[in-house]
Scaffold this motif. Structure first.
Motif, PDB file in Angstrom:
ATOM      1  N   ALA A   1      -2.277 -21.876 -11.384  1.00  0.00           N
ATOM      2  CA  ALA A   1      -1.541 -21.577 -10.161  1.00  0.00           C
ATOM      3  C   ALA A   1      -0.294 -20.778 -10.544  1.00  0.00           C
ATOM      4  N   PHE A   2      -0.073 -19.685  -9.834  1.00  0.00           N
ATOM      5  CA  PHE A   2       0.974 -18.730 -10.179  1.00  0.00           C
ATOM      6  C   PHE A   2       1.957 -18.661  -9.019  1.00  0.00           C
ATOM      7  N   PHE A   3       3.243 -18.906  -9.303  1.00  0.00           N
ATOM      8  CA  PHE A   3       4.259 -18.942  -8.254  1.00  0.00           C
ATOM      9  C   PHE A   3       5.260 -17.806  -8.487  1.00  0.00           C
ATOM     10  N   PHE A   4       5.347 -16.919  -7.493  1.00  0.00           N
ATOM     11  CA  PHE A   4       6.133 -15.701  -7.606  1.00  0.00           C
ATOM     12  C   PHE A   4       7.340 -15.825  -6.678  1.00  0.00           C
ATOM     13  N   ASP A   5       8.477 -16.296  -7.225  1.00  0.00           N
ATOM     14  CA  ASP A   5       9.694 -16.443  -6.422  1.00  0.00           C
ATOM     15  C   ASP A   5      10.346 -15.072  -6.219  1.00  0.00           C
ATOM     16  N   GLU A   6      11.136 -14.959  -5.136  1.00  0.00           N
ATOM     17  CA  GLU A   6      11.761 -13.678  -4.764  1.00  0.00           C
ATOM     18  C   GLU A   6      10.690 -12.583  -4.724  1.00  0.00           C
ATOM     19  N   ALA A   7       9.620 -12.853  -3.989  1.00  0.00           N
ATOM     20  CA  ALA A   7       8.444 -11.979  -3.991  1.00  0.00           C
ATOM     21  C   ALA A   7       8.727 -10.592  -3.449  1.00  0.00           C
ATOM     22  N   HIS A   8       9.777 -10.464  -2.629  1.00  0.00           N
ATOM     23  CA  HIS A   8      10.053  -9.141  -2.062  1.00  0.00           C
ATOM     24  C   HIS A   8      10.334  -8.108  -3.153  1.00  0.00           C
ATOM     25  N   LEU A   9      10.782  -8.564  -4.324  1.00  0.00           N
ATOM     26  CA  LEU A   9      11.084  -7.622  -5.401  1.00  0.00           C
ATOM     27  C   LEU A   9       9.837  -6.909  -5.899  1.00  0.00           C
ATOM     28  N   LEU A  10       8.695  -7.538  -5.704  1.00  0.00           N
ATOM     29  CA  LEU A  10       7.450  -6.916  -6.140  1.00  0.00           C
ATOM     30  C   LEU A  10       7.083  -5.722  -5.264  1.00  0.00           C
ATOM     31  N   PHE A  11       7.519  -5.761  -4.006  1.00  0.00           N
ATOM     32  CA  PHE A  11       7.065  -4.747  -3.054  1.00  0.00           C
ATOM     33  C   PHE A  11       8.142  -3.737  -2.679  1.00  0.00           C
ATOM     34  N   ASP A  12       9.402  -4.027  -3.000  1.00  0.00           N
ATOM     35  CA  ASP A  12      10.468  -3.101  -2.641  1.00  0.00           C
ATOM     36  C   ASP A  12      10.258  -1.747  -3.318  1.00  0.00           C
ATOM     37  N   GLU A  13      10.236  -0.692  -2.500  1.00  0.00           N
ATOM     38  CA  GLU A  13      10.140   0.685  -2.983  1.00  0.00           C
ATOM     39  C   GLU A  13       8.907   0.915  -3.863  1.00  0.00           C
ATOM     40  N   ALA A  14       7.886   0.112  -3.670  1.00  0.00           N
ATOM     41  CA  ALA A  14       6.679   0.281  -4.470  1.00  0.00           C
ATOM     42  C   ALA A  14       5.860   1.452  -3.923  1.00  0.00           C
ATOM     43  N   PRO A  15       5.409   2.368  -4.775  1.00  0.00           N
ATOM     44  CA  PRO A  15       4.561   3.473  -4.308  1.00  0.00           C
ATOM     45  C   PRO A  15       3.196   2.953  -3.872  1.00  0.00           C
ATOM     46  N   ASP A  16       2.484   3.794  -3.151  1.00  0.00           N
ATOM     47  CA  ASP A  16       1.182   3.382  -2.615  1.00  0.00           C
ATOM     48  C   ASP A  16       0.214   2.947  -3.712  1.00  0.00           C
ATOM     49  N   ALA A  17       0.242   3.672  -4.842  1.00  0.00           N
ATOM     50  CA  ALA A  17      -0.682   3.337  -5.941  1.00  0.00           C
ATOM     51  C   ALA A  17      -0.428   1.925  -6.455  1.00  0.00           C
ATOM     52  N   LEU A  18       0.850   1.546  -6.516  1.00  0.00           N
ATOM     53  CA  LEU A  18       1.170   0.204  -6.991  1.00  0.00           C
ATOM     54  C   LEU A  18       0.798  -0.850  -5.959  1.00  0.00           C
ATOM     55  N   LEU A  19       1.038  -0.564  -4.693  1.00  0.00           N
ATOM     56  CA  LEU A  19       0.645  -1.508  -3.645  1.00  0.00           C
ATOM     57  C   LEU A  19      -0.867  -1.734  -3.661  1.00  0.00           C
ATOM     58  N   ASP A  20      -1.604  -0.653  -3.890  1.00  0.00           N
ATOM     59  CA  ASP A  20      -3.063  -0.798  -3.991  1.00  0.00           C
ATOM     60  C   ASP A  20      -3.435  -1.691  -5.175  1.00  0.00           C
ATOM     61  N   LYS A  21      -2.703  -1.528  -6.280  1.00  0.00           N
ATOM     62  CA  LYS A  21      -2.961  -2.353  -7.469  1.00  0.00           C
ATOM     63  C   LYS A  21      -2.675  -3.823  -7.172  1.00  0.00           C
ATOM     64  N   ILE A  22      -1.557  -4.102  -6.491  1.00  0.00           N
ATOM     65  CA  ILE A  22      -1.199  -5.483  -6.161  1.00  0.00           C
ATOM     66  C   ILE A  22      -2.253  -6.100  -5.243  1.00  0.00           C
ATOM     67  N   GLU A  23      -2.634  -5.332  -4.229  1.00  0.00           N
ATOM     68  CA  GLU A  23      -3.640  -5.834  -3.296  1.00  0.00           C
ATOM     69  C   GLU A  23      -4.952  -6.133  -4.011  1.00  0.00           C
ATOM     70  N   GLN A  24      -5.332  -5.250  -4.919  1.00  0.00           N
ATOM     71  CA  GLN A  24      -6.578  -5.453  -5.659  1.00  0.00           C
ATOM     72  C   GLN A  24      -6.515  -6.730  -6.498  1.00  0.00           C
ATOM     73  N   VAL A  25      -5.396  -6.907  -7.202  1.00  0.00           N
ATOM     74  CA  VAL A  25      -5.266  -8.087  -8.057  1.00  0.00           C
ATOM     75  C   VAL A  25      -5.282  -9.360  -7.227  1.00  0.00           C
ATOM     76  N   VAL A  26      -4.511  -9.375  -6.129  1.00  0.00           N
ATOM     77  CA  VAL A  26      -4.445 -10.570  -5.287  1.00  0.00           C
ATOM     78  C   VAL A  26      -5.809 -10.889  -4.690  1.00  0.00           C
ATOM     79  N   ARG A  27      -6.519  -9.855  -4.284  1.00  0.00           N
ATOM     80  CA  ARG A  27      -7.806 -10.068  -3.625  1.00  0.00           C
ATOM     81  C   ARG A  27      -8.885 -10.521  -4.603  1.00  0.00           C
ATOM     82  N   LEU A  28      -8.884  -9.957  -5.809  1.00  0.00           N
ATOM     83  CA  LEU A  28      -9.972 -10.219  -6.735  1.00  0.00           C
ATOM     84  C   LEU A  28      -9.708 -11.363  -7.713  1.00  0.00           C
ATOM     85  N   ILE A  29      -8.432 -11.671  -7.955  1.00  0.00           N
ATOM     86  CA  ILE A  29      -8.148 -12.693  -8.963  1.00  0.00           C
ATOM     87  C   ILE A  29      -8.554 -14.086  -8.471  1.00  0.00           C
TER      88      ILE A  29
END
Length: 555
Positions: A266-294
């Motif tokens: 189980a993975f707990f990501f505090d202050e999660a907004h830092l992951l998405f602030d000013e993230a380019p589309d390519a990175l958002l796609d990467k995050i979505e892929q990891v969250v969806r498939l992991i």
């Protein structure tokens, strides 16, 4: 509840996270001071007790208390004891959890390192805030490193590789596309900024082995890995990129398990907004892929943030287990967040979500969790159970003892610097410089030899020319001397006085000759030139002798 993690009491019944659905991710949201940390602490305790290893980013430092049991003398004891009775936890008692401390800077836990190659160009570009062109150049540099067998372990390796790319910019541009020295220079400057944020502590070896995080203690409890992130928060991009890298590594290394009876981690990501602030589309796609498939790797991800709007819709749609603490509707954005949060819950006729969100007390939350059949439960206003571990940080001395006595030991405490791209490229540069110096020296020696041969030939030619000139001078002088001698002889011969002297000399020599002949004749033949009475033979011989001698002297 052996197959679920009890959270609290809501709607007159227990609210619990089904372990079989715990890998469907979750969200814990709420304004500051509404109880998110206590809720997070209780959920982590539940996972650990169920034998699920956890990773927790400790932003404020107070989650380190998970390592110590709570105390009956603590200021919150009475509140917690009363709440335990209220939510129906008759067997509630203080208890610690098996903990391992980590720190990217190696100050409050074991150092966490990753190699530059493991991080990859996409995450590094995000970390250094590169634009698309610069990210493309960085990708080419990584491809070149793979092609030529250059290990990228730390930032020194990457810096050396980029300098190498700048030297070969024209060649690489022809092969892979535009590689300008300006773009390389911009990446180098971004690397300097990354170093100033402490990034050089993160890149290197020994690199983290995920198996050291996914482990159980002797009693079968899941180990809780706590990352000291209070100092790391000063470098938010480094913090977010590290956690995304960790998720990516989990995704790549863990096998497919589908929906296990309980999560692998189980993975707990505090202050999660830092992951998405000013993230380019390519990175958002990467995050979505990891969250969806992991999920299929058995990993559950739980985002902790103040505002549910911090999570992009594509990611928020993957979060099945939701705990929403109070929000304040003071601003239009806050009011929008309240409406958005209310719309994400499965409706419950008995709960006015939009109103309840602003009315929740500390320790209360709106909860909707996935049921055994995978559907979300209707939202319930829930009183959160009290934690069993200490609420608040451990002391520095306690942390030191815990670090020194955990199962990791000193495996990661000392950095290793083995031969990699920096050393290989430096050796190649030195070899090229030595070869160039040797070639230059050989060329110079050849030039010096040719110049010496030319000088020697010129000197020999000059010497021969000088000898011939001297010979000509000598011959000329000899001719001049001979000519002068002949001239002198002619002059002497043509001088009247010389002729007179010569005639006199001949006359004198003739007289002398006669006298000598007479004397010889006397001695030889016993006759005198004046005698008349000698024999005729002797007289004849004497005359002949006198004639010969006279001619001799005259000549």
């Amino acid at each position: 509840m052996t197959d679920a993690i009890f959270i609290g009491l809501g709607g007159g019944k227990p609210q619990a996270i089904e372990l079989r659905r715990a890998n469907r991710h979750g969200l814990i949201a709420g304004a500051t001071g509404t109880g998110k940390t206590v809720t997070l602490q209780g959920i982590v305790e539940g996972f650990s007790a169920a034998g699920v290893p956890c990773f927790v980013a400790d932003v404020k430092g107070d989650l380190s208390g998970l390592a110590m049991a709570g105390s009956p003398t603590g200021k919150m004891h009475a509140t917690f004891a009363a709440r335990a009775q209220e939510v129906g936890e008759a067997d509630w008692a203080y208890r610690d959890n098996p903990v391992q401390f980590w720190d990217l800077f190696g100050e409050q836990g074991h150092p966490v390192r990753a190699t530059v190659s493991e991080m990859g160009p996409l995450l590094l570009a995000r970390l250094m805030a590169l634009n698309e062109v610069q990210e493309g150049v960085l990708t080419i540099a990584f491809h070149l490193a793979d092609k030529e067998g250059l290990l990228l372990l730390d930032l020194d390796d990457l810096q050396a590789l980029l300098a190498h790319c700048a030297e070969r910019a024209e060649e690489l541009t022809t092969t892979y596309g535009n590689v300008s020295k300006q773009s390389v220079g911009a990446i180098q400057r971004a690397l300097l900024q990354l170093r100033s944020q402490g990034g050089e502590h993160f890149f290197g070896e020994p690199a983290l082995e995920l198996t050291d995080m996914i482990r159980l203690d002797d009693s079968g409890r899941g180990v809780v890995n706590i990352l000291a992130a209070d100092k790391l928060m000063a470098s938010p991009k480094l913090y977010a990129t590290f956690l995304l890298w960790l998720l990516s590594e989990l995704f790549e290394q863990l096998p497919e398990v589908g929906d296990p009876d309980k999560p692998v981690m189980a993975f707990f990501f505090d202050e999660a907004h830092l992951l998405f602030d000013e993230a380019p589309d390519a990175l958002l796609d990467k995050i979505e892929q990891v969250v969806r498939l992991i999920r299929s790797k058995g990993v559950g991800i739980y985002f902790i943030t103040q505002n549910p709007l911090d999570i992009p819709d594509k990611v928020a749609g993957q979060l099945g287990n939701r705990v929403q603490h109070a929000l304040r509707a003071f601003t239009p954005r806050d009011q929008a967040a309240v409406r958005a949060a209310a719309e994400t819950f499965r409706a419950n006729p008995g709960v006015d979500v939009a109103t309840a969100i602003t009315e929740l007390k500390v320790g209360e939350a709106l909860v909707s969790l996935l049921q055994p059949d995978g559907s979300p439960s209707p939202v319930e206003r829930t009183l959160i159970k009290p934690p069993q571990s200490r609420v608040g940080p451990v002391t520095p001395d306690e942390r030191k003892v815990l670090v020194q006595t955990d199962a990791i030991g000193d495996k990661y405490d000392h950095a290793i610097d083995r031969e990699s791209a920096e050393e290989i490229l430096a050796a190649k540069t030195n070899e090229a410089a030595a070869a160039a110096a040797a070639a230059k020296a050989a060329d110079q020696a050849e030039k010096d030899a040719a110049l010496k041969a030319k000088d020697d030939a010129r000197a020999a030619k000059d010497a021969e020319r000088a000898r011939l000139a001297a010979q000509r001078d000598a011959d000329r002088q000899a001719r001049l001397d001979a000519q002068a001698q002949r001239q002198a002889e002619r002059e002497v011969a043509n001088n009247p006085w010389t002729k007179m002297a010569s005639s006199a000399a001949r006359s004198a020599s003739s007289s002398i000759g006669r006298q000598v002949a007479n004397e010889i004749g006397k001695q030889v033949f016993g006759t005198s030139s004046r005698g008349r009475g000698g024999s005729s033979g002797g007289g004849l011989i004497g005359q002949i002798a006198r004639g010969v001698l006279g001619n001799l002297f005259r000549g």
